[in-house]
Write a protein that holds these residues in place. Structure first.
Motif, PDB file in Angstrom:
ATOM      1  N   GLU A 146      53.962  27.157   4.859  1.00 39.51           N
ATOM      2  CA  GLU A 146      53.990  28.303   3.947  1.00 39.51           C
ATOM      3  C   GLU A 146      55.264  29.125   4.154  1.00 39.51           C
ATOM      4  O   GLU A 146      55.954  29.470   3.199  1.00 39.51           O
ATOM      5  N   ARG A 147      55.605  29.415   5.393  1.00 43.05           N
ATOM      6  CA  ARG A 147      56.836  30.177   5.684  1.00 43.05           C
ATOM      7  C   ARG A 147      58.072  29.401   5.224  1.00 43.05           C
ATOM      8  O   ARG A 147      58.968  29.956   4.604  1.00 43.05           O
ATOM      9  N   GLN A 148      58.112  28.121   5.571  1.00 41.91           N
ATOM     10  CA  GLN A 148      59.275  27.307   5.204  1.00 41.91           C
ATOM     11  C   GLN A 148      59.398  27.163   3.688  1.00 41.91           C
ATOM     12  O   GLN A 148      60.506  27.181   3.147  1.00 41.91           O
ATOM     13  N   GLY A 149      58.260  27.013   3.011  1.00 41.05           N
ATOM     14  CA  GLY A 149      58.269  26.894   1.552  1.00 41.05           C
ATOM     15  C   GLY A 149      58.781  28.155   0.882  1.00 41.05           C
ATOM     16  O   GLY A 149      59.515  28.091  -0.104  1.00 41.05           O
ATOM     17  N   GLU A 150      58.381  29.316   1.430  1.00 42.66           N
ATOM     18  CA  GLU A 150      58.873  30.586   0.900  1.00 42.66           C
ATOM     19  C   GLU A 150      60.380  30.707   1.113  1.00 42.66           C
ATOM     20  O   GLU A 150      61.120  31.096   0.212  1.00 42.66           O
ATOM     21  N   GLU A 151      60.834  30.369   2.334  1.00 42.52           N
ATOM     22  CA  GLU A 151      62.264  30.436   2.641  1.00 42.52           C
ATOM     23  C   GLU A 151      63.080  29.511   1.748  1.00 42.52           C
ATOM     24  O   GLU A 151      64.186  29.845   1.336  1.00 42.52           O
ATOM     25  N   ALA A 152      62.519  28.336   1.446  1.00 44.45           N
ATOM     26  CA  ALA A 152      63.223  27.353   0.616  1.00 44.45           C
ATOM     27  C   ALA A 152      63.088  27.657  -0.879  1.00 44.45           C
ATOM     28  O   ALA A 152      63.794  27.072  -1.696  1.00 44.45           O
ATOM     29  N   GLY A 153      62.160  28.569  -1.215  1.00 43.40           N
ATOM     30  CA  GLY A 153      61.983  28.965  -2.601  1.00 43.40           C
ATOM     31  C   GLY A 153      61.122  28.018  -3.433  1.00 43.40           C
ATOM     32  O   GLY A 153      61.147  28.083  -4.657  1.00 43.40           O
ATOM     33  N   HIS A 154      60.352  27.141  -2.768  1.00 38.71           N
ATOM     34  CA  HIS A 154      59.514  26.237  -3.554  1.00 38.71           C
ATOM     35  C   HIS A 154      58.021  26.321  -3.219  1.00 38.71           C
ATOM     36  O   HIS A 154      57.232  25.585  -3.787  1.00 38.71           O
TER      37      HIS A 154
END
Length: 153
Positions: free
Chosen positions: A96-104
């Protein structure tokens, strides 16, 4: 194919969709139709413990792959090897954190981590630049095909 998805993460996500993605990737990679895969979603404490125990790294990570029978992608006109592909352990909170950071978002990140983990189970790695290029190229290609063919949830 036997694909088991267990959600012990405490977070809600579509386990059926994840199972369909895993089947899609295994089909694309010509894995034997009787191969077995287990995907377990866990919390950050659990994946941090596994990361320390098996990878000798501190803290939570996003995905861990534990190959079993060292299956490799099948080749055209060749019977694939039967066996147990292995286990994937995912951390949806990290995704979830990584997806938010990556914008997807989380779902796309879980998709990416699932494909990434299955490729590791099939013997792909990214330690060397050449390996990285091959693995990440294939990962991108599989995700693109999945998105183009995915049924609505």
């Amino acid at each position: 194919m036997s694909i088991e998805v267990l959600n012990e993460s405490g977070l809600d996500f579509d386990v059926r969709r994840l199972s369909r993605l895993a089947r899609f990737v295994m089909d694309q990679m010509r894995v034997h139709p009787q191969a077995e895969l287990c995907i377990k979603a866990v919390d950050e404490d659990t994946i941090a413990e596994l990361n320390g125990q098996w990878m000798e790294k501190e803290g939570p990570t996003d995905v861990l792959a534990f190959p079993m029978d060292e299956l490799r992608p099948g080749k055209v006109n060749e019977e694939p090897e039967e066996g147990v592909l292995g286990d994937l352990v995912l951390a949806p909170a990290v995704a979830e954190r990584q997806g938010e950071e990556a914008g997807h978002g989380r779902e796309a990140e879980i998709d990416l981590l699932t494909v990434h983990g299955i490729l590791h189970l099939l013997g792909y790695d990214h330690a060397e630049p050449e390996e990285h290029a091959v693995m990440f190229g294939l990962q991108g290609e599989l995700l693109e095909k999945w998105r183009a063919s995915a049924e609505p949830a």
